[in-house]
Enzyme design. Structure first.
Site, PDB file in Angstrom:
ATOM      1  N   ALA A 178     -10.799  -6.312  -2.194  1.00 25.73           N
ATOM      2  CA  ALA A 178     -11.481  -6.921  -3.198  1.00 25.73           C
ATOM      3  C   ALA A 178     -11.016  -5.680  -4.284  1.00 25.73           C
ATOM      4  CB  ALA A 178     -13.123  -6.736  -2.788  1.00 25.73           C
ATOM      5  N   SER A 179     -10.387  -4.919  -4.360  1.00 24.75           N
ATOM      6  CA  SER A 179     -10.369  -3.984  -5.493  1.00 24.75           C
ATOM      7  C   SER A 179      -9.213  -4.519  -6.405  1.00 24.75           C
ATOM      8  CB  SER A 179      -9.925  -2.641  -5.074  1.00 24.75           C
ATOM      9  OG  SER A 179      -9.503  -1.779  -5.928  1.00 24.75           O
TER      10      SER A 179
END
Length: 208
Positions: free
Chosen positions: A13-14
């Site tokens: 998700a980064s």
């Protein structure tokens, strides 16, 4: 001299993990460094810091800067970029699947494809259908891999990875560790981390 290694801890998700994932193998190849891919979940670590959401959501000024910075950095790397909705994405299943591939050699290819789907095309990586499509493109059996990803043994493996990350001082993603334990945080520290790994490996070969 054996090739030095660099651990690459990343969260699907980064945003900045996306940039690193798409360039680390080429950069490491030029430096003569082997990369150890380490998928993990950042959410529990942020929770341990008292955060209930991404700092980029909690602090809008920081978030606005990050999105513009990502546009600049992706353009410089000639990578497609769009904001996934929602942000952050649910990365749990993707991380579990990536762990399955570690012993079989397809985790780097799978991870790059997940990042490309998420940040390049805005697709949901929490949707099993997205991951199944990626697995099929890699020649894997999606049903078998997804089933294995959901086993208690694999879930425990992901929890242990998170515990290890926390114990080693990881607080964000991407994070890099050289063989001597030196830690570097952020996509903009990748080259420094590679140079450190090479220099420490060279020093270790010197006679005492």
């Amino acid at each position: 001299m054996p090739r030095p290694t660099l651990e690459f801890w990343y969260e699907f998700a980064s945003t900045y993990s996306y940039l690193s994932a798409m360039r680390i193998d080429d950069a490491a190849g030029r430096a003569g460094v082997a990369v150890v891919w380490r998928p993990f979940l950042l959410g529990p670590i942020l929770g341990a810091q008292g955060l209930s959401d991404s700092p980029f959501n909690l602090y809008p000024v920081k978030g606005r800067y990050m999105w513009r910075d990502m546009e600049r950095e992706a353009a410089a790397l000639r990578l497609p970029f769009c904001r996934p909705k929602p942000f952050p994405q649910n990365s749990l299943l993707a991380a579990r699947v990536a762990l399955v591939g570690l012993d079989r050699g397809w985790t780097p290819d799978f991870s790059r494809a997940v990042f490309a789907a998420e940040f390049g095309k805005g697709r949901s990586i929490g949707d099993p259908a997205t991951l199944a499509e990626i697995l099929a493109s890699l020649g894997e059996n999606p049903d078998a891999v997804l089933a294995e990803a959901g086993t208690e043994a694999n879930k425990a493996r992901l929890r242990r990875a998170g515990e290890e990350a926390l114990s080693r001082g990881v607080f964000g993603a991407p994070t890099f560790f050289a063989e001597d334990g030196e830690m570097f945080w952020g996509n903009d520290r990748l080259e420094q981390a590679l140079a450190w790994a090479v220099e420490r490996a060279r020093c270790s070969q010197w006679p005492v």
